[in-house]
Design a protein around this motif. Sequence first.
Motif, PDB file in Angstrom:
ATOM      1  N   VAL A 131       1.463   4.685  -2.628  1.00  0.00           N
ATOM      2  CA  VAL A 131       0.195   4.603  -1.887  1.00  0.00           C
ATOM      3  C   VAL A 131       0.410   4.935  -0.416  1.00  0.00           C
ATOM      4  CG1 VAL A 131      -1.586   3.023  -1.060  1.00  0.00           C
ATOM      5  CG2 VAL A 131      -0.882   2.973  -3.465  1.00  0.00           C
ATOM      6  N   GLY A 132      -0.438   5.776   0.114  1.00  0.00           N
ATOM      7  CA  GLY A 132      -0.456   6.094   1.543  1.00  0.00           C
ATOM      8  C   GLY A 132      -1.880   6.049   2.059  1.00  0.00           C
ATOM      9  N   PHE A 133      -2.025   5.712   3.338  1.00  0.00           N
ATOM     10  CA  PHE A 133      -3.376   5.640   3.924  1.00  0.00           C
ATOM     11  C   PHE A 133      -3.333   6.054   5.387  1.00  0.00           C
ATOM     12  CE2 PHE A 133      -6.635   3.357   6.351  1.00  0.00           C
ATOM     13  CZ  PHE A 133      -7.777   3.830   5.712  1.00  0.00           C
ATOM     14  N   LYS A 134      -4.300   6.899   5.769  1.00  0.00           N
ATOM     15  CA  LYS A 134      -4.513   7.295   7.163  1.00  0.00           C
ATOM     16  C   LYS A 134      -5.939   6.944   7.558  1.00  0.00           C
ATOM     17  CE  LYS A 134      -3.351  11.695   7.048  1.00  0.00           C
ATOM     18  NZ  LYS A 134      -2.977  13.066   7.496  1.00  0.00           N
ATOM     19  N   TYR A 135      -6.082   6.394   8.737  1.00  0.00           N
ATOM     20  CA  TYR A 135      -7.412   6.086   9.241  1.00  0.00           C
ATOM     21  C   TYR A 135      -8.162   7.371   9.577  1.00  0.00           C
ATOM     22  CZ  TYR A 135      -6.370   1.114   9.507  1.00  0.00           C
ATOM     23  OH  TYR A 135      -6.065  -0.179   9.179  1.00  0.00           O
ATOM     24  N   LEU A 136      -9.482   7.260   9.575  1.00  0.00           N
ATOM     25  CA  LEU A 136     -10.336   8.405   9.865  1.00  0.00           C
ATOM     26  C   LEU A 136      -9.985   8.997  11.228  1.00  0.00           C
ATOM     27  CD1 LEU A 136     -12.776   9.700   8.352  1.00  0.00           C
ATOM     28  CD2 LEU A 136     -14.266   8.417   9.896  1.00  0.00           C
ATOM     29  N   ASN A 137      -9.871  10.317  11.281  1.00  0.00           N
ATOM     30  CA  ASN A 137      -9.582  11.057  12.515  1.00  0.00           C
ATOM     31  C   ASN A 137      -8.213  10.712  13.111  1.00  0.00           C
ATOM     32  OD1 ASN A 137     -12.190  12.212  12.391  1.00  0.00           O
ATOM     33  ND2 ASN A 137     -13.057  10.429  13.445  1.00  0.00           N
ATOM     34  N   SER A 138      -7.309  10.218  12.266  1.00  0.00           N
ATOM     35  CA  SER A 138      -5.970   9.888  12.738  1.00  0.00           C
ATOM     36  C   SER A 138      -4.952  10.731  11.979  1.00  0.00           C
ATOM     37  CB  SER A 138      -5.669   8.399  12.534  1.00  0.00           C
ATOM     38  OG  SER A 138      -4.325   8.117  12.860  1.00  0.00           O
ATOM     39  N   GLU A 139      -3.934  11.179  12.694  1.00  0.00           N
ATOM     40  CA  GLU A 139      -2.867  11.938  12.063  1.00  0.00           C
ATOM     41  C   GLU A 139      -1.714  11.034  11.630  1.00  0.00           C
ATOM     42  OE1 GLU A 139      -3.000  15.127  11.274  1.00  0.00           O
ATOM     43  OE2 GLU A 139      -5.056  15.124  12.058  1.00  0.00           O
ATOM     44  N   ASN A 160      -0.010   3.387   6.339  1.00  0.00           N
ATOM     45  CA  ASN A 160       0.894   3.013   5.239  1.00  0.00           C
ATOM     46  C   ASN A 160       1.350   4.285   4.544  1.00  0.00           C
ATOM     47  OD1 ASN A 160      -1.158   0.211   4.760  1.00  0.00           O
ATOM     48  ND2 ASN A 160       1.030   0.018   5.127  1.00  0.00           N
ATOM     49  N   ARG A 161       2.585   4.255   3.987  1.00  0.00           N
ATOM     50  CA  ARG A 161       3.080   5.454   3.306  1.00  0.00           C
ATOM     51  C   ARG A 161       4.115   5.048   2.265  1.00  0.00           C
ATOM     52  NH1 ARG A 161       3.675  11.116   4.827  1.00  0.00           N
ATOM     53  NH2 ARG A 161       3.024  12.146   2.895  1.00  0.00           N
ATOM     54  N   HIS A 162       4.066   5.697   1.121  1.00  0.00           N
ATOM     55  CA  HIS A 162       5.057   5.527   0.055  1.00  0.00           C
ATOM     56  C   HIS A 162       5.208   4.057  -0.370  1.00  0.00           C
ATOM     57  CE1 HIS A 162       5.901   9.667   0.748  1.00  0.00           C
ATOM     58  NE2 HIS A 162       6.518   9.484   1.908  1.00  0.00           N
ATOM     59  N   LEU A 163       4.069   3.361  -0.516  1.00  0.00           N
ATOM     60  CA  LEU A 163       4.130   1.970  -0.984  1.00  0.00           C
ATOM     61  C   LEU A 163       4.160   1.948  -2.509  1.00  0.00           C
ATOM     62  CD1 LEU A 163       1.558   0.177   1.374  1.00  0.00           C
ATOM     63  CD2 LEU A 163       4.044   0.251   1.569  1.00  0.00           C
ATOM     64  N   SER A 164       5.208   1.407  -3.056  1.00  0.00           N
ATOM     65  CA  SER A 164       5.332   1.283  -4.508  1.00  0.00           C
ATOM     66  C   SER A 164       5.896  -0.097  -4.827  1.00  0.00           C
ATOM     67  CB  SER A 164       6.257   2.368  -5.073  1.00  0.00           C
ATOM     68  OG  SER A 164       5.704   3.662  -4.892  1.00  0.00           O
ATOM     69  N   PHE A 165       5.081  -0.975  -5.374  1.00  0.00           N
ATOM     70  CA  PHE A 165       5.495  -2.329  -5.749  1.00  0.00           C
ATOM     71  C   PHE A 165       4.401  -2.930  -6.627  1.00  0.00           C
ATOM     72  CE2 PHE A 165       2.799  -2.938  -2.103  1.00  0.00           C
ATOM     73  CZ  PHE A 165       2.107  -4.103  -2.366  1.00  0.00           C
ATOM     74  N   VAL A 223      -3.488  -5.181   2.822  1.00  0.00           N
ATOM     75  CA  VAL A 223      -4.367  -6.115   2.105  1.00  0.00           C
ATOM     76  C   VAL A 223      -5.797  -5.579   2.045  1.00  0.00           C
ATOM     77  CG1 VAL A 223      -2.926  -8.104   2.635  1.00  0.00           C
ATOM     78  CG2 VAL A 223      -4.822  -7.532   4.164  1.00  0.00           C
ATOM     79  N   LYS A 224      -6.192  -4.769   3.011  1.00  0.00           N
ATOM     80  CA  LYS A 224      -7.513  -4.145   2.933  1.00  0.00           C
ATOM     81  C   LYS A 224      -7.567  -3.124   1.805  1.00  0.00           C
ATOM     82  CE  LYS A 224      -8.804  -4.776   7.800  1.00  0.00           C
ATOM     83  NZ  LYS A 224      -9.041  -4.112   9.120  1.00  0.00           N
ATOM     84  N   LEU A 225      -6.472  -2.459   1.565  1.00  0.00           N
ATOM     85  CA  LEU A 225      -6.385  -1.553   0.407  1.00  0.00           C
ATOM     86  C   LEU A 225      -6.461  -2.354  -0.885  1.00  0.00           C
ATOM     87  CD1 LEU A 225      -3.532   0.799   1.685  1.00  0.00           C
ATOM     88  CD2 LEU A 225      -5.861   1.537   1.151  1.00  0.00           C
ATOM     89  N   LEU A 226      -5.812  -3.508  -0.906  1.00  0.00           N
ATOM     90  CA  LEU A 226      -5.814  -4.357  -2.097  1.00  0.00           C
ATOM     91  C   LEU A 226      -7.223  -4.851  -2.415  1.00  0.00           C
ATOM     92  CD1 LEU A 226      -3.968  -5.806  -4.202  1.00  0.00           C
ATOM     93  CD2 LEU A 226      -3.845  -7.719  -2.599  1.00  0.00           C
ATOM     94  N   ALA A 227      -7.998  -5.173  -1.382  1.00  0.00           N
ATOM     95  CA  ALA A 227      -9.373  -5.639  -1.578  1.00  0.00           C
ATOM     96  C   ALA A 227     -10.356  -4.479  -1.684  1.00  0.00           C
ATOM     97  CB  ALA A 227      -9.785  -6.549  -0.419  1.00  0.00           C
ATOM     98  N   ARG A 228      -9.857  -3.282  -1.667  1.00  0.00           N
ATOM     99  CA  ARG A 228     -10.627  -2.030  -1.717  1.00  0.00           C
ATOM    100  C   ARG A 228     -11.657  -1.941  -0.592  1.00  0.00           C
ATOM    101  NH1 ARG A 228     -14.269   1.274  -5.972  1.00  0.00           N
ATOM    102  NH2 ARG A 228     -13.677   3.294  -5.131  1.00  0.00           N
ATOM    103  N   THR A 244      -5.399   7.182   0.774  1.00  0.00           N
ATOM    104  CA  THR A 244      -5.460   8.605   1.073  1.00  0.00           C
ATOM    105  C   THR A 244      -4.632   9.386   0.052  1.00  0.00           C
ATOM    106  OG1 THR A 244      -5.639   8.044   3.425  1.00  0.00           O
ATOM    107  CG2 THR A 244      -5.093  10.326   2.886  1.00  0.00           C
ATOM    108  N   GLU A 245      -3.564   8.772  -0.401  1.00  0.00           N
ATOM    109  CA  GLU A 245      -2.744   9.365  -1.460  1.00  0.00           C
ATOM    110  C   GLU A 245      -2.217   8.241  -2.347  1.00  0.00           C
ATOM    111  OE1 GLU A 245       0.362  11.441   0.597  1.00  0.00           O
ATOM    112  OE2 GLU A 245       1.581   9.631   0.887  1.00  0.00           O
ATOM    113  N   GLY A 246      -1.826   8.586  -3.558  1.00  0.00           N
ATOM    114  CA  GLY A 246      -1.357   7.580  -4.499  1.00  0.00           C
ATOM    115  C   GLY A 246      -2.527   6.806  -5.094  1.00  0.00           C
ATOM    116  N   ARG A 247      -2.222   5.721  -5.801  1.00  0.00           N
ATOM    117  CA  ARG A 247      -3.275   4.911  -6.399  1.00  0.00           C
ATOM    118  C   ARG A 247      -2.811   3.471  -6.566  1.00  0.00           C
ATOM    119  NH1 ARG A 247      -3.561   6.203 -12.896  1.00  0.00           N
ATOM    120  NH2 ARG A 247      -1.321   6.023 -13.339  1.00  0.00           N
ATOM    121  N   ILE A 248      -3.806   2.582  -6.731  1.00  0.00           N
ATOM    122  CA  ILE A 248      -3.548   1.163  -6.957  1.00  0.00           C
ATOM    123  C   ILE A 248      -4.096   0.824  -8.339  1.00  0.00           C
ATOM    124  CG2 ILE A 248      -3.934  -1.186  -6.132  1.00  0.00           C
ATOM    125  CD1 ILE A 248      -4.503   0.017  -3.363  1.00  0.00           C
TER     126      ILE A 248
END
Length: 622
Positions: free
Chosen positions: A381-389, A393-398, A420-425, A430-434
């Motif tokens: 799992v990876g995540f980028k905020y809007l308008n951010s390069e 989070n990146r390469h989370l696997s657990f 935890v915001k990703l966990l609560a949807r 941005t990439e990967g899946r939960i």
Amino acid sequence: MASFWSRLFGKKPPADPGQPPLTFKERLAAFRNLPAFFRLVWETSPAMTTANALLRLVRAALPLTILYVGKLIIDEIIRLGGFPPGGDPSPDYLWQLVAAEFGLAMLSDGLSRAITLLDSLLGDLFANRISVRLMEHAATLDLDQFEDSTFYDKLERARQQTIGRTVLLSQVLGQAQDTVTMVFLAGGLIAFNPWLIGLLLVAVVPAFLGESYFNDQSYSLVRGWTPERRELDYLRYIGASDETAKEVKIFGLSGFLTDRYRELSGQFYTANRRLSTKRAAWGTVFAGLGSAGYYGAYAYIIARAVTGSLTIGDLTFLAGSFRQLRGLLEGILLRFTSVSQGAIYLRDLFDFFDIQPRIVTPSQPRPFPSPIREGFTFEDVGFKYLNSERWANRHLSFTLHAGEKLALVGENGAGKTTLVKLLARLYDPTEGRILLDGHDLREYDLTELRRQTGVIFQDYLRYQMTIAQNIAVGRIDQKENRPLIVDAARQSLADTVADKLTNGYDQMLGRRFNKGTELSGGEWQKVALARAYMRDAQVLILDEPTAALDARAEYEVFQRFAELTQGKSAVLISHRFSTVRMADRILVLEKGELVEIGSHEELLVQDGRYAELFHLQAAGYR
């Protein structure tokens, strides 16, 4: 036409250069917003809308009727005055006409007051309905949309329309009413001499074009300054607020804040003054043209009356008709510009309603597992905020196993809260899946997922409400369930706070409202923790839940937390390793990536990043 106005008023508009004045075509296109606007008005109150329209229709016919009765009165007075002394003509007809005019005047006044009342009531209902709809729609949008400044500009402009656009209702209905009246009055003038209508247009059109130009400039100025006006509101708030007063005083920020406010407000005032001055000057010129046109027509009518072509009653009727027609036409043209301007502003409201969330429930959601059997699995799992390069989070696997207590450790900015915001949807990766029990989290009903997740963030809100309502926020549908509220307070130790308050659970908290009581940071934190216990959730997430508690209170809170989360999945974020070691496993984050995961003992044996942070903190207590 555009070049003419550029030469006339100057090439550089006073508005923000990024917001050019709207073209006439754009202004006409804005009228497409009116049907949707009136659908909203109709839905607000069909009865009031219908009554308003009918009353205006009747009121529209009265000016011509009153003028004509006035003409008959004057002609009758002259006729009666022409009788020789002793002729004793009957004045009954004259008094009947006077009574009729009085009745029409009373009816006109009554209708005007009724229309004003309906406008006010309908406007209030409309503002309330749109405000509710705006809040409801905002609640459906994604969290990352609220973190975007462009979105906030749209939200701010939409908020302004909840009140300002109610005037548009009166303007459009008034436009229709005046148009009907004008048709009646124009009929009489055309029958007398059609060229008077041409003279009327020559007198009024320049004022209309001038107002159109300046309204465009005004819209451009206001829209272009939206970010700055938001900053002004923010400066006003932090410069005079109970929540910011201590820092403003201790750091001596008042001068900095007031200087910045003075600078911004002064720039806006300068731009607005330049525009207003030009508007007033040219408005005077155009008003003079209008007056010249009116008195030219008036002189012509008087000359015809002097030669005997018209009666004195005709003179009064035609002069009054021309005067009212000029006022109505000028009002209609100027209001046309205001209506088009209002329709343009409506676009801000509808643009906001057109914003749609990306995180939604699928058309056929998968039933939420009860109980959770396998748990949550992060797959790269990876995540980028809007308008951010930058990757938060990146390469989370657990895997967060069912019934497991997982602690998140890392320095500030390591991506713990984002995880935890990703966990609560609240965010989607941005990439990967939960996965939840082997299925993508996006396949489940969003409302049920949120209901099964209890989250207390470190920046929780301190609601200016009673302590019972503050706790019930965790499960607002149970706000009247006092036993449940009291039990949640007991579990979080907030019952000790309520017991000290004068009105117990009915005590108003905060200083904003009368008889409110402010709590300490630790007391507020206990109240906030009670919200998590209000939910019968399968997953509990506590983001720095004990930061404001003393060591003893923290120990008691986590002892209870361990007991109350038996059989439930829990995620804990904390910088205190005495707390973290109570978790089944500890996940260590650095720059948004997972660097270690294991129990407290396992991680100490690995002698990696966790062991380094643990020993650093332990050294502070030696």
